[in-house]
Design a protein around this motif. Structure first.
Motif, PDB file in Angstrom:
ATOM      1  N   SER A  71       6.201   6.691  -4.997  1.00 39.59           N
ATOM      2  CA  SER A  71       6.211   5.885  -3.680  1.00 39.59           C
ATOM      3  C   SER A  71       7.457   5.584  -3.127  1.00 39.59           C
ATOM      4  N   GLU A  72       8.683   5.273  -3.929  1.00 40.83           N
ATOM      5  CA  GLU A  72       9.893   5.231  -3.435  1.00 40.83           C
ATOM      6  C   GLU A  72      10.387   6.488  -2.798  1.00 40.83           C
ATOM      7  N   ARG A  73      10.065   7.573  -3.267  1.00 44.06           N
ATOM      8  CA  ARG A  73      10.431   8.820  -2.573  1.00 44.06           C
ATOM      9  C   ARG A  73      10.080   9.164  -1.267  1.00 44.06           C
ATOM     10  N   ILE A  74       8.532   8.695  -1.251  1.00 43.65           N
ATOM     11  CA  ILE A  74       7.992   8.899   0.021  1.00 43.65           C
ATOM     12  C   ILE A  74       8.429   8.069   1.217  1.00 43.65           C
ATOM     13  N   ARG A  75       8.676   6.809   0.700  1.00 42.38           N
ATOM     14  CA  ARG A  75       9.332   5.900   1.385  1.00 42.38           C
ATOM     15  C   ARG A  75      10.467   6.059   2.200  1.00 42.38           C
ATOM     16  N   ARG A  76      11.459   6.732   1.135  1.00 39.95           N
ATOM     17  CA  ARG A  76      12.869   7.009   1.290  1.00 39.95           C
ATOM     18  C   ARG A  76      12.777   8.209   2.645  1.00 39.95           C
ATOM     19  N   ALA A  77      11.712   9.015   2.295  1.00 38.53           N
ATOM     20  CA  ALA A  77      11.854  10.369   3.217  1.00 38.53           C
ATOM     21  C   ALA A  77      11.404   9.828   4.710  1.00 38.53           C
ATOM     22  N   LEU A  78      10.580   8.805   4.728  1.00 32.37           N
ATOM     23  CA  LEU A  78       9.833   8.246   5.901  1.00 32.37           C
ATOM     24  C   LEU A  78      11.106   7.474   6.694  1.00 32.37           C
ATOM     25  N   LEU A  79      12.003   6.921   6.180  1.00 28.95           N
ATOM     26  CA  LEU A  79      12.948   6.263   6.606  1.00 28.95           C
ATOM     27  C   LEU A  79      13.770   6.910   7.985  1.00 28.95           C
ATOM     28  N   VAL A  80      13.752   8.173   7.635  1.00 29.41           N
ATOM     29  CA  VAL A  80      14.741   8.913   8.553  1.00 29.41           C
ATOM     30  C   VAL A  80      14.155   8.456  10.091  1.00 29.41           C
ATOM     31  N   SER A  81      12.556   8.647  10.357  1.00 29.97           N
ATOM     32  CA  SER A  81      11.926   8.831  11.302  1.00 29.97           C
ATOM     33  C   SER A  81      11.895   7.552  12.013  1.00 29.97           C
ATOM     34  N   ARG A  82      12.059   6.432  11.372  1.00 25.42           N
ATOM     35  CA  ARG A  82      12.241   5.013  11.884  1.00 25.42           C
ATOM     36  C   ARG A  82      10.821   4.695  12.468  1.00 25.42           C
ATOM     37  N   LEU A  83       9.729   5.301  11.890  1.00 27.40           N
ATOM     38  CA  LEU A  83       8.454   4.739  12.205  1.00 27.40           C
ATOM     39  C   LEU A  83       8.060   3.939  10.950  1.00 27.40           C
ATOM     40  N   ASP A  84       6.978   3.346  11.364  1.00 30.48           N
ATOM     41  CA  ASP A  84       6.548   2.233  10.195  1.00 30.48           C
ATOM     42  C   ASP A  84       5.264   2.813   9.818  1.00 30.48           C
ATOM     43  N   VAL A  85       5.150   2.555   8.401  1.00 31.43           N
ATOM     44  CA  VAL A  85       3.775   2.867   7.691  1.00 31.43           C
ATOM     45  C   VAL A  85       2.792   1.843   8.191  1.00 31.43           C
ATOM     46  N   ARG A  86       1.730   2.352   8.886  1.00 20.50           N
ATOM     47  CA  ARG A  86       0.801   1.189   9.545  1.00 20.50           C
ATOM     48  C   ARG A  86      -0.603   1.114   8.620  1.00 20.50           C
ATOM     49  N   TYR A  87      -0.955   2.160   8.006  1.00 21.39           N
ATOM     50  CA  TYR A  87      -2.129   2.078   7.198  1.00 21.39           C
ATOM     51  C   TYR A  87      -1.840   2.894   5.777  1.00 21.39           C
ATOM     52  N   LEU A  88      -2.305   2.168   4.723  1.00 23.29           N
ATOM     53  CA  LEU A  88      -2.379   3.024   3.537  1.00 23.29           C
ATOM     54  C   LEU A  88      -3.744   3.064   3.048  1.00 23.29           C
ATOM     55  N   ILE A  89      -4.406   4.261   2.980  1.00 34.67           N
ATOM     56  CA  ILE A  89      -5.696   4.520   2.296  1.00 34.67           C
ATOM     57  C   ILE A  89      -5.817   4.647   0.867  1.00 34.67           C
ATOM     58  N   VAL A  90      -6.351   3.947   0.200  1.00 35.35           N
ATOM     59  CA  VAL A  90      -6.710   4.245  -1.235  1.00 35.35           C
ATOM     60  C   VAL A  90      -7.864   4.754  -1.379  1.00 35.35           C
ATOM     61  N   THR A  91      -7.970   6.060  -2.174  1.00 33.32           N
ATOM     62  CA  THR A  91      -9.021   6.872  -2.076  1.00 33.32           C
ATOM     63  C   THR A  91      -9.958   6.480  -3.305  1.00 33.32           C
ATOM     64  N   GLN A  92      -9.329   5.863  -4.237  1.00 29.04           N
ATOM     65  CA  GLN A  92     -10.179   5.456  -5.832  1.00 29.04           C
ATOM     66  C   GLN A  92      -9.448   4.384  -6.241  1.00 29.04           C
ATOM     67  N   PRO A  93     -10.312   3.944  -7.302  1.00 28.59           N
ATOM     68  CA  PRO A  93      -9.616   2.713  -7.985  1.00 28.59           C
ATOM     69  C   PRO A  93      -8.643   3.128  -9.215  1.00 28.59           C
TER      70      PRO A  93
END
Length: 301
Positions: A71-93
């Motif tokens: 999750s941290e790797r994904i978060r860091r990769a997305l930081l560059v674009s300066r767009l927020d993560v608006r939704y997180l869909i969880v597909t299973q428990p």
């Protein structure tokens, strides 16, 4: 990989990263499958995959990656674009799909099926962190800040989100891999995230679901005619992989039925089942639970 033509290594432009720059390093796990969709492939094709959908108002994530370190790797990769993560869909428990939710939420809004939220609420956070720290020592540091984050928004049958006008459909797949499985369908992109109901050329764990429910779900997903199929685990595939998975389930049922007719009990089925056409598939450790579940299903028919 059936959809190899659609699966190219992450274009740095997607995130506004200059190719060859320091910021572009470490993005090997990301693969672009359409103009607006990236897939984060789990390590060694074994760990859980995740998805990134870019919309005009920010990102929609599909699952969190296998551990909070992913999750941290994904978060860091997305930081560059300066767009927020608006939704997180969880597909299973199962926790390898939501353990890193605390990395994104708040501010991201968590969305899941009602049964997934119910199952998550019953989990013991300390037991989860101890389990994952033992199994994945490299992720132990990322688990130190772990806290359970429950879905903010749930649904029972289907739900459609329109972030920035992008259509994101959530479809409940009852009694497939779990009771709370959700597929995510992007009709404008032709991209399907199959959730726990779909693995590509890997054995499935049906201990918490059913083969009959899975067959119904696969028929429903195939009717969408997706161009790209992103599984919970395994490589990126396409429509043909849904057909292969359906045949796999039918073959499992036929083998269990044959052995039951020969008088074998569940333990006998586990030891005598022969499915050489799938010997090369990883994930054989899940066969015990899957074959046992199918045995019970057939006994109840």
């Amino acid at each position: 990989m059936r959809a190899a033509a659609w699966c190219a290594t992450l274009g740095a432009a997607f995130l506004g990263v200059i190719p060859g720059s320091a910021a572009a390093q470490g993005l090997e796990a990301f693969h672009q499958v359409s103009p607006s969709v990236l897939v984060y492939l789990g390590k060694d094709g074994d760990r859980a995959n995740a998805g990134v959908i870019r919309t005009p108002i920010g990102y929609v994530l599909v699952d969190t990656g296998h551990t909070p370190a992913d999750s941290e790797r994904i978060r860091r990769a997305l930081l560059v674009s300066r767009l927020d993560v608006r939704y997180l869909i969880v597909t299973q428990p199962h926790p390898d799909h939501h353990l890193g939710a605390f990395v994104f939420s708040p501010p991201a809004l968590l969305v899941a099926h009602e049964a997934t939220r119910t199952a998550m609420a019953k989990m013991d956070p300390r037991a989860l962190t101890a389990l994952f720290a033992t199994r994945y020592p490299e992720a132990a540091e990322s688990l130190r800040g772990y806290r359970m984050v429950l879905p903010d928004l749930t649904f029972t049958d289907a739900l459609t989100l329109y972030p920035g006008g992008v259509e994101v459909r959530l479809l409940h797949l009852p009694d497939a891999h779990t009771q709370g499985d959700a597929a995510v369908w992007l009709p404008q992109e032709g991209v399907l995230f199959g959730g726990g109901a779909v693995n590509v050329r890997r054995h499935l764990n049906l201990a918490d679901g059913s083969s009959a429910g899975l067959l119904r779900s696969l028929e429903r997903l195939a009717a969408l005619k997706p161009r790209v199929v992103v599984p919970a685990h395994g490589g990126i595939g396409g429509l043909a992989d849904l057909a292969d998975l359906r045949q796999y389930v039918l073959d499992l049922r036929a083998e269990v039925r044959r052995l039951r007719a020969a008088g074998r009990d569940p333990e006998g089925v586990l030891h005598q089942a022969r499915l050489p056409q799938y010997d090369a598939w990883p994930g054989r450790e899940w066969l015990r639970g899957t074959l046992t579940r199918i045995y019970r299903e057939l006994a109840e028919e």
